[in-house]
Scaffold this motif. Structure first.
Motif, short mmCIF file in Angstrom:
data_model
loop_
_atom_site.label_atom_id
_atom_site.label_comp_id
_atom_site.label_asym_id
_atom_site.label_seq_id
_atom_site.Cartn_x
_atom_site.Cartn_y
_atom_site.Cartn_z
N LEU A 196 0.86 -1.20 -0.09
CA LEU A 196 0.03 -0.28 0.06
C LEU A 196 0.88 1.18 0.10
O LEU A 196 0.49 2.13 -0.73
N ILE A 197 1.90 1.27 0.84
CA ILE A 197 2.88 2.43 0.58
C ILE A 197 3.54 2.82 -0.73
O ILE A 197 3.68 3.73 -1.10
N GLU A 198 3.82 1.61 -1.21
CA GLU A 198 4.45 1.50 -2.38
C GLU A 198 3.49 2.44 -3.53
O GLU A 198 3.96 2.99 -4.26
N VAL A 199 2.30 1.59 -3.51
CA VAL A 199 1.42 2.15 -4.72
C VAL A 199 0.83 3.40 -4.42
O VAL A 199 0.41 4.20 -5.38
N ARG A 200 0.49 3.62 -2.96
CA ARG A 200 -0.17 4.74 -2.60
C ARG A 200 -1.61 4.91 -3.35
O ARG A 200 -1.76 5.87 -4.08
N GLY A 227 -2.79 -9.35 -4.03
CA GLY A 227 -2.34 -9.73 -2.54
C GLY A 227 -3.30 -9.09 -1.51
O GLY A 227 -3.52 -9.44 -0.28
N ILE A 228 -4.07 -7.69 -2.08
CA ILE A 228 -4.76 -7.14 -1.09
C ILE A 228 -6.22 -8.13 -0.82
O ILE A 228 -6.77 -8.35 -1.83
N THR A 229 -6.57 -8.21 0.49
CA THR A 229 -7.93 -9.03 0.75
C THR A 229 -8.83 -8.11 0.94
O THR A 229 -8.86 -7.09 1.07
#
Length: 624
Positions: free
Chosen positions: A589-593, A605-607
């Motif tokens: 989440l921090i990488e993609v923002r 991978g986000i559930t």
């Protein structure tokens, strides 16, 4: 640094398919725009296949056209073969493809650029970015001359640290015979942009007079051309055939016996290859049970004798390319005019971009095309348009332009790139679009032209025509729903002859049109309008009536999708303090923002549980 006396609102670096669309969009929106190209004689060059469109790619071209872009018009003007693909399938996947005269395409596009108000063309190799306080303020060319601006769109294609490979030969070049941009690549890395390496390639070109066409299968153009641009009315060039042949076991063996001389397999090339457009070395290794592969021989233009051979991309040395080509039936005496080659180049991991294609590292710096890890002219043009619009909007202080996944293939592509990134050259497919029934080629103008008009990209007359055509479609659908076709000997004979059930009682015309055996021609036979409708209207009427149930279902799905898209995540949202997330998910989440819960839900991978946690934290944050 010696600076140019003129300061530009937007500078576009590169004049390929992305650069052309970016510069035109910015200039047409009223901003002073400079396009800098290494070689102005290669504007809108087609270094690989001299063709536009294909499955899903044709959708992108139609969307670019609906948004006021130029690729569709230039393609129609230079087309030497029109084809509509997937016609035996549903309308959602019908795709237009043209074979093009690459020189006419280049000249057509360059003439448009030169005539465009607010647009300036200059030749120069950009060496570095000028960044002050985290914001781009200009670029400097190889002579040390500088150009000031408020926004930069980099559309560098394969030129960033480009290396061309032909066997053991390795040449620093952006394309064969053209300078590479090493300084600009280093400058971007200095700004903290994470970069990787990718690889693509192109097949040899053959002399058309050295081919035995009797051993190949001829394929002619469609009888009725389907244009890319909604404004095109005729095909100005002669339509030429293409030819299909097949490689042999000898072709494969030449490659397998000489892999040690292929830079792709001897370790020289480090870049990641395109999965969907593999070199022949990849085919020989990855498909060991396939003795033969299809090749397509296509003319590169009406005034050249060069033939493009799709399917024979390779990086073998020239002394091997000759027997490699001549191992194919019909190519026994073929003369290679230009050898095939592989090229590797730098790209930027696109998760570092905002939805506008602006980098998060440098304010005012936008990226478009292969620099973002994509492949294909069409993907590049669509990103160029997108980045050019948003660069112009940023300079003008206006709200950004972003399409979501339900509005266009452009939206699907950009969302895929910025949300998931890519480790291999990205290519658009219809299967990537969840709502493809709503995003057909034929309705791109209805979806996007109003937006383009608001942005200043299309004129009043264009949007008026689109509105009138939409009104005509609605009127005709309303009419056939109200017309009841009663049974008669003539009606039932017609239905029986078409292989469908005769009538026993009166039936609304739209219900008859829904039958699998019926097309709009049934309307003209059984319930003709007083004034015939134009073909484009008839086509839309048929699609909307036949697929009404599916369309309604997809509209309901889109409403659910938009619910999560509307829940925005603030730019300063701190994922570190969200309880209930694993370290792995928090890092992603921090990488993609992500800018919304919808985008967050599409990160690998986000559930659903993670989305629920984010939603709770967001509500608590808003309540404080």
């Amino acid at each position: 640094m010696v600076s140019n006396t003129r300061k530009y609102d937007v500078i576009v670096v590169g004049a390929g398919h992305a650069g052309c669309e970016a510069a035109l969009a910015s200039a047409r929106m009223g901003l002073s725009t400079l396009i800098l190209a290494i070689d102005l004689d290669k504007v809108a060059s087609m270094p690989c296949s001299p063709s536009i469109g294909g499955t899903a790619k044709g959708h992108l071209v139609r969307e670019v056209d609906a948004m006021g872009g130029e690729m569709g018009k230039a393609s129609d003007a230079s087309a030497i073969q029109f084809k509509t693909l997937n016609t035996k399938k549903g309308p959602a996947v019908h795709s237009t493809r043209t074979q093009n005269d690459k020189n006419i395409y280049h000249r057509t596009m360059k003439a448009v650029l030169e005539a465009q108000e607010n647009l300036y063309l200059k030749q120069g190799l950009v060496e570095r970015l000028v960044v002050e306080g985290g914001k781009v303020t200009g670029v400097v060319d190889q002579t040390g001359f500088g150009f000031e601006t408020q926004a930069v769109v980099i559309a560098a294609g394969t030129f960033l640290s480009g290396l061309v490979h032909v066997g053991e030969s390795c040449i620093q070049a952006g394309r064969a015979g053209e300078f590479a941009a090493y300084g600009l690549a280093a400058s971007m890395k200095e700004q903290g942009l994470e970069m990787g390496r990718m690889k693509t390639g192109t097949p040899p070109r053959l002399h058309q007079d050295t081919i035995d066409y009797s051993k190949l299968e001829e394929h002619k153009a469609d009888d009725t051309p389907c244009f890319f641009s909604f404004s095109s009315t005729h095909a100005p060039l002669p339509q030429l055939p293409s030819f299909i042949g097949h490689t042999t076991e000898a072709t494969r063996n030449i490659v397998l016996d000489n892999l040690h001389r292929s830079p792709l397999y001897c370790g020289t090339i480090k870049g990641v290859s395109a999965r969907y457009c593999p070199s022949f070395e990849d085919k020989a290794i990855k498909f060991p049970d396939r003795v033969s592969h299809q090749v397509i021989l296509e003319p590169e233009g009406i005034d050249t004798r060069e033939m493009y051979v799709s399917g024979l991309g390779n990086s073998l040395p020239v002394d091997l390319q000759i027997p490699f080509v001549r191992s194919i039936a019909g190519f026994e005496e073929a003369e290679i005019i230009r050898p095939g080659y592989a090229i590797e180049y730098d790209y930027v991991n696109p998760v570092q971009l905002r939805p506008t294609l602006e980098t998060r590292k440098v304010d005012g710096l936008f990226l478009a095309g292969q620099i973002n890890g994509t492949s294909g002219y069409e993907e590049a043009a669509a990103q160029g348009l997108w980045a050019g619009i948003n660069a112009a909007l940023k300079v003008s202080g206006r709200s950004p332009f972003v399409l979501d996944r339900s509005q266009g293939y452009m939206g699907v592509m950009v969302d895929d790139l910025i949300t998931r990134g890519t480790l291999e050259p990205y290519r658009i497919f219809t299967s990537r679009a969840e709502y493809r029934l709503m995003m057909r080629e034929d309705n791109a103008d209805f979806r996007l032209t109003e937006m383009a008009h608001e942005l200043g990209l299309v004129n009043d007359d264009t949007v008026r025509q689109v509105r009138e055509r939409k009104a005509a479609i609605d009127r005709e659908i309303g009419r056939i729903r109200s017309v009841v076709v009663k049974p008669s000997s003539a009606v039932n004979t017609y239905l029986t002859d078409r292989g469908t059930t005769p009538l026993k009682t009166g039936v609304p015309m739209d219900q008859i049109l829904k039958r699998a055996q019926m097309g709009y021609d049934a309307v003209t036979q059984l319930a003709a309008p007083e004034v015939p409708v134009e073909d484009r209207v008839a086509k839309q009427v048929e699609i909307e009536v036949k697929y009404e149930g599916y369309i309604d279902r997809q509209l309901a799905e889109i409403e659910k999708f938009k619910h999560l898209e509307k829940i925005r995540l603030p730019e300063d949202f701190d994922f570190q303090v969200v309880h209930g997330l694993s370290n792995e998910l928090r890092a992603k989440l921090i990488e993609v923002r992500p800018v919304s819960l919808g985008q967050a839900s599409r990160i690998d991978g986000i559930t659903p549980a993670a989305i629920s946690v984010l939603m709770i934290h967001l509500k608590n944050r808003e309540g404080n």
